[in-house]
Design an enzyme around this catalytic site. Structure first.
Site, mmCIF file in Angstrom:
data_model
loop_
_atom_site.group_PDB
_atom_site.id
_atom_site.type_symbol
_atom_site.label_atom_id
_atom_site.label_comp_id
_atom_site.label_asym_id
_atom_site.label_seq_id
_atom_site.Cartn_x
_atom_site.Cartn_y
_atom_site.Cartn_z
ATOM 1 N N LYS A 39 0.826 -1.214 0.000
ATOM 2 C CA LYS A 39 0.000 0.000 0.000
ATOM 3 C C LYS A 39 0.856 1.257 0.000
ATOM 4 O O LYS A 39 0.487 2.275 -0.595
ATOM 5 C CB LYS A 39 -0.971 -0.016 1.177
ATOM 6 C CG LYS A 39 -2.118 -1.003 0.948
ATOM 7 C CD LYS A 39 -2.943 -1.227 2.202
ATOM 8 C CE LYS A 39 -3.889 -2.400 2.007
ATOM 9 N NZ LYS A 39 -4.495 -2.812 3.283
ATOM 10 N N LYS A 78 -6.323 -15.353 -11.774
ATOM 11 C CA LYS A 78 -7.682 -15.631 -11.306
ATOM 12 C C LYS A 78 -8.536 -14.380 -11.404
ATOM 13 O O LYS A 78 -8.018 -13.282 -11.583
ATOM 14 C CB LYS A 78 -7.641 -16.155 -9.873
ATOM 15 C CG LYS A 78 -6.849 -15.291 -8.913
ATOM 16 C CD LYS A 78 -6.921 -15.871 -7.514
ATOM 17 C CE LYS A 78 -6.397 -14.858 -6.506
ATOM 18 N NZ LYS A 78 -6.712 -15.160 -5.135
ATOM 19 N N LYS A 99 -10.961 -8.191 -8.578
ATOM 20 C CA LYS A 99 -11.610 -6.896 -8.724
ATOM 21 C C LYS A 99 -10.775 -5.932 -9.541
ATOM 22 O O LYS A 99 -11.291 -5.089 -10.257
ATOM 23 C CB LYS A 99 -11.834 -6.274 -7.336
ATOM 24 C CG LYS A 99 -13.016 -6.841 -6.607
ATOM 25 C CD LYS A 99 -13.182 -6.140 -5.259
ATOM 26 C CE LYS A 99 -14.073 -6.978 -4.350
ATOM 27 N NZ LYS A 99 -14.069 -6.509 -2.968
#
Ligand code: TRP
Length: 343
Positions: A124, A206, A209
């Site tokens: 982050k 996979k 989002k």
């Protein structure tokens, strides 16, 4: 004299399960098969607390314009997939203040060094160097508070949460060591062999989002979009010889078919692949139809629930009440163990 194996105030004798979902977007097929389906299975046999992590989302999404609609959506999607608010506690993190109190105590047991070393924190920082706030640093502490608040033993989460869970165990151990045994050590829960990864439609990785929207199927996609996405999936001219090894993008189509189509249908195409008679156009048409049949009822139910704000409110109120009750029971033990009981 008989001996009692469990003290009468232990409440339900079921083992306790806790998990959290960040309200940061629409759920997709990967979330369904990877997580929600497991929650639904667990609700029968365990005492379950499933939480919308709205406070966690503030660490990365300070703009709260969309927060309410995202919280409503994630609740509606979980219920539409089969979570029963009468069987589990389905609640919103910010409505259970005991979480914040426990978070504060656990912060005294968490070291700056270990927090800075956390993989998700480093990621982050890399992604948004302008918003490295203390909440981001102590994100795993808040997550540990979520779990330990209910003295949960099982946490159904994917691989990406393993480090956070390990930290929760460390905080629990430190607390127990310093103040006395209060917390069990929570472990990740998977339905063993079947940790299902739902492949994306572009043949790589996979569903997620953040990846290409066209290769991820959302529970909110309408029929036309679902068809379009499936039909666009990558294929080739078919196997050149009998019993070939499937290339990954074809393997993915079969995997998806296994999840949503009938067994015979899957077998039929499996056979057609092996004897080289397969026509991928037909296979994708079939898969698209089965996918629509799978997603459409969920999508419709989500919309029904979203249109019923009263119902959502009552779900949140009941869920929060159950969670506060469980949390307060733990916090009484915590305050006493720390020595915060002055009279
Ligand atoms: N950090 C989790 C995620 O990103 C969400 C979460 C918050 C959570 N609190 C939790 C997961 C407690 C399990 C248990 O997905």
């Amino acid at each position: 004299m008989p001996t009692f194996l469990s003290s009468p105030d232990m409440g339900s004798s079921k083992e306790i399960v806790m998990s959290g979902i960040r309200p940061t977007g629409f759920l997709h097929l990967g979330n369904y098969f990877g997580a929600i389906r497991n929650y639904v299975k667990m609700q029968e046999d365990y005492e379950c607390y499933f939480m919308v992590a709205d406070l966690h989302s503030l660490t990365t999404h300070p703009d709260t314009k969309e927060l309410k609609s995202h919280v409503h959506r994630v609740l509606a999607e979980n219920i539409a997939c089969g979570l029963d608010p009468d069987k589990v506690s389905l609640y919103c993190q910010s409505q259970v203040h005991q979480t914040c109190e426990l978070y504060l105590y656990l912060n005294m047991l968490a070291y700056k060094g270990e927090l800075e070393k956390t993989a998700t924190f480093k990621e982050k920082v890399r992604l948004s160097p302008d918003n490295v706030n203390a909440g981001l640093l102590t994100y795993p502490v808040l997550q540990a508070a979520d779990i330990l608040l209910h003295r949960a033993t099982y946490v159904p989460v994917g691989k990406d949460q393993e480090q956070h869970l390990e930290m929760a165990r460390n905080f629990a151990k430190r607390f127990n060591h310093r103040y006395g045994e209060v917390f069990p050590e929570p472990v990740a829960f998977n339905f063993s062999n079947e940790l299902i990864k739902v492949p994306s439609l572009d043949g790589s990785g996979k569903m997620s989002k953040s990846e290409n929207q066209m290769s991820t199927l959302y529970l909110s996609d309408d029929d036309e979009i679902i068809q379009k996405k499936v039909m666009k999936a990558w294929t080739d001219s078919g196997p050149a010889s009998r019993d070939s090894v499937k290339p990954p993008y074809i393997e993915n189509l079969f995997l998806l078919m296994k999840l949503v189509s009938a067994g015979e249908v899957h077998n039929h195409y499996e056979k057609a692949f092996n004897d080289c008679t397969i026509r991928y156009g037909d296979m994708k048409k079939q898969l698209a139809a089965d996918m629509v049949n799978f997603i459409a009822p969920i999508r419709e139910r989500v919309n029904e629930i979203l249109n019923n704000e009263k119902y959502l409110q009552s779900v949140m109120e009941t869920g929060a009440e159950k969670a506060r009750k469980s949390g307060e029971k733990t916090m009484k033990l915590v305050r006493k163990a720390i020595g915060l009981n002055y009279y």
